[in-house]
Design a protein around this motif. Structure first.
Motif, PDB file in Angstrom:
ATOM      1  N   THR A 150       0.833  -1.202   0.000  1.00 21.20           N
ATOM      2  CA  THR A 150       0.000   0.000   0.000  1.00 21.20           C
ATOM      3  C   THR A 150       0.867   1.251   0.000  1.00 21.20           C
ATOM      4  O   THR A 150       0.583   2.223  -0.721  1.00 21.20           O
ATOM      5  CB  THR A 150      -0.931   0.000   1.221  1.00 21.20           C
TER       6      THR A 150
ATOM      7  N   VAL B 251      -4.850  -2.090  -0.339  1.00 22.83           N
ATOM      8  CA  VAL B 251      -4.073  -2.267  -1.561  1.00 22.83           C
ATOM      9  C   VAL B 251      -4.936  -1.954  -2.777  1.00 22.83           C
ATOM     10  O   VAL B 251      -4.508  -1.233  -3.693  1.00 22.83           O
ATOM     11  CB  VAL B 251      -3.510  -3.708  -1.646  1.00 22.83           C
TER      12      VAL B 251
ATOM     13  N   LYS C 241      -5.673   1.852  -3.079  1.00 23.32           N
ATOM     14  CA  LYS C 241      -4.518   2.621  -3.535  1.00 23.32           C
ATOM     15  C   LYS C 241      -4.194   2.308  -4.990  1.00 23.32           C
ATOM     16  O   LYS C 241      -3.781   3.192  -5.742  1.00 23.32           O
ATOM     17  CB  LYS C 241      -3.323   2.352  -2.630  1.00 23.32           C
TER      18      LYS C 241
END
Length: 200
Positions: free
Chosen positions: A107, A146, A149
Motif C-alpha cells: 500500500t 491495496v 490505492k
C-alpha cells in the motif's frame, strides 16, 4: 538520547523502536531530503546491528517507515530521489530471509507511485503499479487498502485489466491473492489505522 547513553545512562540506549520513531518523525516533517535521511538511519541501524548491537536490528516496520517517508515527499526536487529510495529499500526488504513485504508495504509503495509519478505519465504509473500488484498477489497480501490505492494510481480500465473487475471488494477475487492478510492483521503489520490517516 544517544548522547545521554554515551554519557553512561543505560536507560537511554537507542533501540529499533526509537530509531523507527525518528524515521516516522522525519517522514512527517516535510523537510528537504527527509527520505534520504530516513534511508541513512536504516543503513546505520543495519551497520550497527552487524557490528554486534542487537538492539537496533531493523524490522519490517523500519523498512516500511522509510518507504512511507518517500510517499510523504512533497518537495519537487526530492521526488526522483525519493522514488529511487523507495524501490531500493523494497528490493532490500525482498532480498532478506528474516522478513518480507506485507500488505502495508505494498500500500505504501502504491502511494509512492501515486504521489511521486506524474499523473500525465500513465504508462510509467501503470508499469510500476502492475509490478507491485503482481508481487502482492503472488505473496498473498492483497487487502482492501491495496485495492483502493491501486485504483488511485492507475486508470479505471487499467484497474479492471489488473484486477478483473472494477470492484474494491475482495469477495470475487482469487482467495490465493489474500491468503496472508489475516496473518498480517494478527501480527499488527497491516497498518490499517495509519493508512486511513496517512494515505488519503
Amino acid at each position: 538520547m544517544e548522547q545521554r547513553y554515551q554519557n553512561g545512562d543505560e536507560d537511554f540506549k537507542p533501540n529499533t523502536r526509537t530509531h523507527t520513531s525518528v524515521i516516522d518523525a522525519w517522514a512527517k516533517s516535510g523537510e528537504r531530503g527527509a527520505a534520504a535521511r530516513c534511508e541513512h538511519i536504516l543503513l546505520t541501524m543495519q551497520q550497527q546491528f552487524e557490528s554486534g548491537n542487537l538492539d537496533v536490528k531493523p524490522n519490517s516496520h523500519t523498512f516500511n517507515a522509510v518507504m512511507n517517508a518517500c510517499a510523504f515527499t512533497k518537495i519537487d526536487e526530492d521526488r526522483t530521489e525519493a522514488l529511487a529510495i523507495a524501490f531500493r529499500v523494497f528490493d532490500w526488504l525482498c532480498s532478506r530471509s528474516d522478513m518480507q513485504p506485507d500488505a502495508y508495504t505494498y500500500t505504501i509503495l502504491l502511494s509512492v507511485c501515486s504521489n511521486l509519478l506524474p499523473k500525465e505519465d500513465e504508462a510509467k504509473r501503470f508499469l510500476h503499479a502492475k509490478f507491485l500488484f503482481e508481487k502482492c498477489c503472488e505473496s498473498g497480501h492483497v487487502n482492501d487498502f491495496v485495492l483502493r490505492k491501486l485504483k488511485q494510481t492507475v486508470t479505471e480500465n487499467e484497474y479492471i485489466k489488473l484486477v478483473g473487475t472494477d470492484s474494491l471488494s475482495l469477495d470475487n477475487l482469487p482467495r490465493e491473492w489474500s491468503r496472508n492478510v489475516s496473518r498480517d492483521a494478527r501480527n499488527g503489520r497491516n497498518g490499517s489505522r495509519g493508512l486511513r490517516r496517512r494515505h488519503k
